[in-house]
Write an enzyme that holds these catalytic residues in place. Structure first.
Site, PDB file in Angstrom:
ATOM      1  N   THR A  13       0.846  -1.194   0.000  1.00  0.00           N
ATOM      2  CA  THR A  13       0.000   0.000   0.000  1.00  0.00           C
ATOM      3  C   THR A  13       0.883   1.246   0.000  1.00  0.00           C
ATOM      4  O   THR A  13       1.980   1.258   0.560  1.00  0.00           O
ATOM      5  CB  THR A  13      -0.947   0.026   1.210  1.00  0.00           C
ATOM      6  N   GLY A  14       0.395   2.295  -0.656  1.00  0.00           N
ATOM      7  CA  GLY A  14       1.157   3.527  -0.746  1.00  0.00           C
ATOM      8  C   GLY A  14       2.472   3.343  -1.485  1.00  0.00           C
ATOM      9  O   GLY A  14       3.510   3.857  -1.065  1.00  0.00           O
ATOM     10  N   SER A  15       2.437   2.624  -2.613  1.00  0.00           N
ATOM     11  CA  SER A  15       3.680   2.292  -3.315  1.00  0.00           C
ATOM     12  C   SER A  15       3.878   3.073  -4.601  1.00  0.00           C
ATOM     13  O   SER A  15       4.680   2.698  -5.444  1.00  0.00           O
ATOM     14  CB  SER A  15       3.732   0.787  -3.617  1.00  0.00           C
ATOM     15  N   SER A  17       5.139   6.024  -4.654  1.00  0.00           N
ATOM     16  CA  SER A  17       6.281   6.912  -4.452  1.00  0.00           C
ATOM     17  C   SER A  17       6.983   6.529  -3.153  1.00  0.00           C
ATOM     18  O   SER A  17       6.486   5.709  -2.380  1.00  0.00           O
ATOM     19  CB  SER A  17       5.838   8.390  -4.382  1.00  0.00           C
ATOM     20  N   GLY A  18       8.141   7.136  -2.937  1.00  0.00           N
ATOM     21  CA  GLY A  18       8.839   7.050  -1.660  1.00  0.00           C
ATOM     22  C   GLY A  18       9.181   5.656  -1.189  1.00  0.00           C
ATOM     23  O   GLY A  18       9.609   4.788  -1.958  1.00  0.00           O
ATOM     24  N   TYR A 148       0.687  11.224  15.666  1.00  0.00           N
ATOM     25  CA  TYR A 148       1.406  10.333  14.752  1.00  0.00           C
ATOM     26  C   TYR A 148       2.092   9.210  15.530  1.00  0.00           C
ATOM     27  O   TYR A 148       2.007   8.025  15.147  1.00  0.00           O
ATOM     28  CB  TYR A 148       2.436  11.140  13.964  1.00  0.00           C
TER      29      TYR A 148
END
Length: 259
Positions: A13-15, A17-18, A148
């Site tokens: 997941t969230g792949s 970028s970065g 966070y």
């Protein structure tokens, strides 16, 4: 080293970028069938094409509808890497309850959505990996970013609970806990703030001095996305069969612990 990931289907997941991109890239290079996820379709498809991903899943993990869309696009998954998340710089005075609620939805409940959609299939097939991307602030929080830090602690906790739930099923649950990682946004921030902080003009000096001030560690620098990806790939592989409910810290020794 051959990690024996051929034939394993992995969703990161969230792949787009970065850090997530680096994880997806290494898993693909090791032979896994990678599904790239992101909210920006153009960017996600570009990464997928570059690494040879088998599919792209677009959707917002902070909603049930988005999670359903991602699950449908991803198909059956053997390796789930819950990397997607956000962070804020607010402190106790300006992190309102709404801010806390929103970041918890994105950083914690989104992971739960993915676990509930993919782990039953792993359990039925008798093999699987669930890997949370956590962080040292979950165990050693600082005065700022309390919301966070709390979500990181929740990620670590849910991973251990899940490991106990998956006892003797062939499915494992673990955490990779990065330190401060040199992604593009961090490099840009350090570069722009270097003059005011007296970190120097050469990049080598900027990184070393910023690490000293913000994330003092035994290596004397920030981590690289590829170093986090290496720990994820290990846990995803059969070499990680005997690792359960563990936290692998890749932080240069920022977090000090004897156990």
């Amino acid at each position: 080293m051959e990690l024996n990931l051929k034939g394993k289907r992995a969703l990161v997941t969230g792949s787009s970028s970065g850090l997530g991109e680096a994880i997806a890239r290494l898993l693909a290079a090791e032979g896994a069938e990678v599904v790239v996820h992101g909210r920006d379709e153009v960017r996600a498809k570009a990464v997928a094409a570059d690494i040879g991903a088998v599919a792209v899943a677009i959707g917002d993990l902070a909603t049930d509808a988005g999670a359903d869309a991602i699950a449908e696009a991803a198909g059956e998954i053997d390796v789930l890497v819950n990397n997607a998340g956000v962070y804020g710089h607010e402190g106790w005075e300006d992190a309102t309850p709404d801010v806390w609620r929103d970041i918890y939805e994105t950083n914690v409940v989104s992971a739960v959505r993915m676990i509930q959609r993919f782990v039953p299939g792993m359990r039925a097939r008798g093999w699987g990996r669930v890997i949370q991307i956590g962080g040292g602030l979950g165990s050693q929080p600082i005065p700022v970013q309390p919301h966070y830090s709390a979500t990181l602690a929740a990620r670590h906790s849910l991973a251990v609970s899940l490991a106990r739930e998956l006892k003797e099923t062939g499915v494992t649950s673990n955490v990779v806990s990065p330190g401060a990682i040199m992604v593009d946004s961090v490099r840009e921030w350090l570069t722009s703030h270097a003059p005011a902080n007296g970190w120097g003009e050469r990049w080598e000096d900027v990184e070393r001095n910023a690490a000293r001030d913000f994330v003092p560690n035994d290596i004397g620098r920030f981590g690289r996305p590829e170093e986090i990806a290496g720990a994820v790939a290990y846990l995803a592989s059969p070499y990680g069969d005997y690792v359960s409910g563990a936290t692998i810290r890749v932080d240069g020794g920022t977090v000090k612990s004897v156990i």
